[in-house]
Design an enzyme around this catalytic site. Sequence first.
Site, short mmCIF file in Angstrom:
data_model
loop_
_atom_site.label_atom_id
_atom_site.label_comp_id
_atom_site.label_asym_id
_atom_site.label_seq_id
_atom_site.Cartn_x
_atom_site.Cartn_y
_atom_site.Cartn_z
N PRO A 164 53.24 4.27 -12.90
CA PRO A 164 54.04 4.28 -14.12
C PRO A 164 55.53 3.97 -13.93
CG PRO A 164 53.59 6.52 -13.42
CD PRO A 164 52.83 5.64 -12.49
N GLY A 165 56.01 3.88 -12.68
CA GLY A 165 57.37 3.37 -12.55
C GLY A 165 58.35 4.26 -11.80
N GLY A 166 57.84 5.26 -11.08
CA GLY A 166 58.74 6.16 -10.36
C GLY A 166 59.57 5.44 -9.31
N ASP A 219 52.53 0.62 -3.33
CA ASP A 219 51.84 1.91 -3.51
C ASP A 219 50.54 1.66 -4.29
OD1 ASP A 219 51.58 4.68 -3.35
OD2 ASP A 219 52.74 5.06 -5.17
N LYS A 249 45.89 4.08 1.33
CA LYS A 249 44.98 5.08 0.73
C LYS A 249 43.74 5.16 1.60
CE LYS A 249 47.77 4.55 -2.86
NZ LYS A 249 48.96 5.35 -3.01
C1 LIG Z 1 49.69 5.41 -7.38
S1 LIG Z 1 50.04 4.24 -8.63
C2 LIG Z 1 51.67 3.77 -8.20
C3 LIG Z 1 52.73 4.79 -8.53
C4 LIG Z 1 54.14 4.25 -8.43
N1 LIG Z 1 54.52 4.01 -7.05
C5 LIG Z 1 55.15 5.15 -9.06
O1 LIG Z 1 56.13 5.50 -8.39
O2 LIG Z 1 55.02 5.49 -10.23
C6 LIG Z 1 49.06 2.90 -8.16
C7 LIG Z 1 49.16 1.67 -9.04
O3 LIG Z 1 48.58 0.58 -8.35
C8 LIG Z 1 48.22 -0.36 -9.35
N2 LIG Z 1 47.39 -1.42 -8.77
C9 LIG Z 1 46.14 -1.33 -8.25
N3 LIG Z 1 45.73 -2.55 -7.84
C10 LIG Z 1 46.74 -3.42 -8.09
C11 LIG Z 1 46.91 -4.82 -7.87
N4 LIG Z 1 45.95 -5.56 -7.33
N5 LIG Z 1 48.08 -5.40 -8.23
C12 LIG Z 1 49.06 -4.64 -8.78
N6 LIG Z 1 48.94 -3.32 -9.01
C13 LIG Z 1 47.80 -2.71 -8.67
C14 LIG Z 1 47.54 0.51 -10.39
O4 LIG Z 1 47.49 -0.16 -11.65
C15 LIG Z 1 48.44 1.75 -10.38
O5 LIG Z 1 49.36 1.71 -11.43
#
Ligand SMILES: C[S@@+](CC[C@H](N)C(=O)[O-])C[C@H]1O[C@@H](n2cnc3c(N)ncnc32)[C@H](O)[C@@H]1O
Length: 291
Positions: A164-166, A219, A249
């Site tokens: 979500p954008g942290g 991430d 992960k």
């Molecule tokens: C754990 S969250 C990231 C949290 C983020 N670092 C923060 O600070 O809010 C993981 C994100 O990876 C994204 N994601 C998964 N596969 C992806 C891809 N192939 N390309 C871009 N984003 C991807 C998901 O949509 C999800 O929003």
Amino acid sequence: MSTEKQKTVLVVLAPYSDAVRDLLAVQGKRDDLEILAYHTRTLLLELDTTRSYSVQTRTLEEGRWPYTRFDINNRLAAILGEWGAPLDVQHPEQILSVTLTPTEAFLGLSLARENLSDWAGGERRFKREPNQISRAEFKLLEALETFDLQLPTTGVALDMGAAPGGWTRLLSERGLRVIAVDPAELDPRAESHPNVTHIRTTVENYLPTRETFDVILNDMRMDARDSARVMLMAAQYLKPKGFGIMTLKLPEKGMGDVARAALRILGSGYSVLGARQLFHNRDEVTVALGG
Ligand SMILES: C[S@@+](CC[C@H](N)C(=O)[O-])C[C@H]1O[C@@H](n2cnc3c(N)ncnc32)[C@H](O)[C@@H]1O
């Protein structure tokens, strides 16, 4: 926690110290202090009385103990103190580390410089900022501190898997222009920041690009090896003095093998500056990368 799991945590994903020497059974009763005191005495021969020391206790899992961490620290520090070593809670040279679950205690004495974290049991806590978007922000702060990396205050960052954008918020508020790539929605506080461009697609769709980056973050929630391959695709866009931070992960089974495979992939395009399970990581490790 089973012994097997603890071994995994200590050997493959050691977050704080390899000092653990003794595994003791405890019962969550006042007598536990006596058990810990007894075993502390068995470590006295390893104590260097010319060096300062401190006791650090961390509790794992939810548990109710009829004593506090400070009771343990005070009791064990008094035993070590009897041998003449000077107590220094702020900058100890030796640390008696105690980690407690409701049924087990792990105890070990080590030199502070050999511990993986300066914090008791690696338990690094950050103050919540009022406009914090996600708990993931702590992961980034801890990674920067652990790997001794400084975010530049100008330049461009690529945040892969940004929602979500942290992380995007932290980067943009420090002055970086951020390309935030994620098919999911960003929190309006990140989305509306003038430094942020949200590309609402997958990274695989976004690359190749004409941009180059001072910082590349990843991430993404995906298999660690796939994520490492995507990170590798991005390596060519990292500026010479830039750095990358990513989370891997890991699955419950075979986490060591998966982590090693992912690190091998990353090693073919980056220099791996460090890889650690941080206090704010759950089923993941954080990797720092140089160009
Ligand atoms: C754990 S969250 C990231 C949290 C983020 N670092 C923060 O600070 O809010 C993981 C994100 O990876 C994204 N994601 C998964 N596969 C992806 C891809 N192939 N390309 C871009 N984003 C991807 C998901 O949509 C999800 O929003």
